[in-house]
Structure formats: C-alpha cells, structure tokens
Scaffold this motif. Structure first.
Motif, PDB file in Angstrom:
ATOM      1  N   ARG A 199      -3.659   7.378  -2.875  1.00 57.05           N
ATOM      2  CA  ARG A 199      -2.268   7.285  -2.394  1.00 57.05           C
ATOM      3  C   ARG A 199      -1.558   8.621  -2.446  1.00 57.05           C
ATOM      4  NH1 ARG A 199      -0.353   1.441  -4.802  1.00 57.05           N
ATOM      5  NH2 ARG A 199      -1.866   0.234  -3.618  1.00 57.05           N
TER       6      ARG A 199
ATOM      7  N   GLU B 130     -10.415   1.670 -10.970  1.00 55.51           N
ATOM      8  CA  GLU B 130      -9.821   1.297  -9.681  1.00 55.51           C
ATOM      9  C   GLU B 130      -8.412   1.844  -9.536  1.00 55.51           C
ATOM     10  OE1 GLU B 130     -12.963  -1.452 -10.932  1.00 55.51           O
ATOM     11  OE2 GLU B 130     -11.079  -0.919 -11.912  1.00 55.51           O
TER      12      GLU B 130
ATOM     13  N   GLU C 257       0.810  -1.220   0.000  1.00 57.94           N
ATOM     14  CA  GLU C 257       0.000   0.000   0.000  1.00 57.94           C
ATOM     15  C   GLU C 257       0.838   1.262   0.000  1.00 57.94           C
ATOM     16  OE1 GLU C 257      -2.830  -0.100   3.125  1.00 57.94           O
ATOM     17  OE2 GLU C 257      -3.843  -1.860   2.333  1.00 57.94           O
TER      18      GLU C 257
ATOM     19  N   ALA D 273      -7.209   4.574  -6.787  1.00 59.51           N
ATOM     20  CA  ALA D 273      -6.096   4.220  -5.912  1.00 59.51           C
ATOM     21  C   ALA D 273      -4.950   5.221  -6.025  1.00 59.51           C
ATOM     22  CB  ALA D 273      -5.602   2.807  -6.227  1.00 59.51           C
TER      23      ALA D 273
END
Length: 135
Positions: free
Chosen positions: A58, A50, A23, A54
């Motif tokens: 982030r 997606e 992650e 993401a």
C-alpha cells in the motif's frame, strides 16, 4: 510547532489501518510519520507476514518511497543499527524495553502506550533522550 525527524522507527506498521477492508486505507503510523516531501527515513517492523506485505504494498502504491517495512518480532532481541530521532509503538507495552531507549538519538523522542494486565487504564508516555545517559 511542527518538528521534522530525519530517522524514524515504527513498531507495528499496520496498527490503526486494518480495521477496514477498504484497499485505500493507508498504514497510518508509517504514513503519519513520513513527511512530504519525503525527507525522512522511516523504518518499520510488523510481526504478521500478511500485514507487513500489505503495508509495504500500500505504501508503494501511494508512492511513499522513504518507508521500509520489515517482517520482524519487535519484542525479540535483534540488531538495530540506527539511532532514531523518533520511535513510535502502535500497540501497548507493560514497559519500554531499554534497548529502544538506547536507540534514540540525543534529542530523539519515543512514544508508547503503557498498561499492565488487569488494570482498566493505560498511560501515554513521551520520552526524550536529553543526553547520552539521560532520558
């Protein structure tokens, strides 16, 4: 010598950052083109919903505030309002679409990997717009 860009466009926000399930992996293309302090505006597109979400999440978690990620098909014809000082493609192309060359500001640079199907090699190209109608 380092060169700072004030308006940057990245195609494929997530390229080179999603090979790990970690992650903490950062969307590399966006982060690499987002200098500290955040003086540049970085716009990015990603076709996979997606991955776009993401990448935005982030970058936000890292406090990167000068990057916007848009879910968009970069190969489709769509309005690009800005003139960019740098454009970088995360994936390879058979040729650079003219609309991207025309979105470069004079003095701006475009980086792409070019390759044709069936050929074992690809070529990295860096194009600079030197005048309004000259690259």
């Amino acid at each position: 010598m380092s060169r700072r860009f004030s308006v940057v466009f990245v195609v494929n926000s997530s390229t080179s950052s999603w090979t790990s399930s970690d992650e903490n992996v950062v969307p590399f293309n966006c982060r690499a083109l987002s200098p500290r302090p955040a003086s540049a505006i970085v716009a990015s597109v990603e076709i996979v919903p997606e991955l776009a979400a993401a990448a935005a999440e982030r970058l936000g978690a890292l406090g990167v505030t000068n990057v916007t990620v848009r879910e968009q098909d970069a190969s489709a014809d769509w309005a690009m309002e800005e003139r960019y000082h740098a454009i970088a493609f995360g994936g390879s192309l058979s040729e650079v679409p003219e609309r991207y060359l025309r979105r470069l500001a004079v003095g701006g640079r475009l980086f792409a990997i070019l390759g044709l199907g069936g050929r074992p090699s690809m070529e990295a190209v860096l194009t600079t717009r030197v005048q309004e109608e000259e690259w």
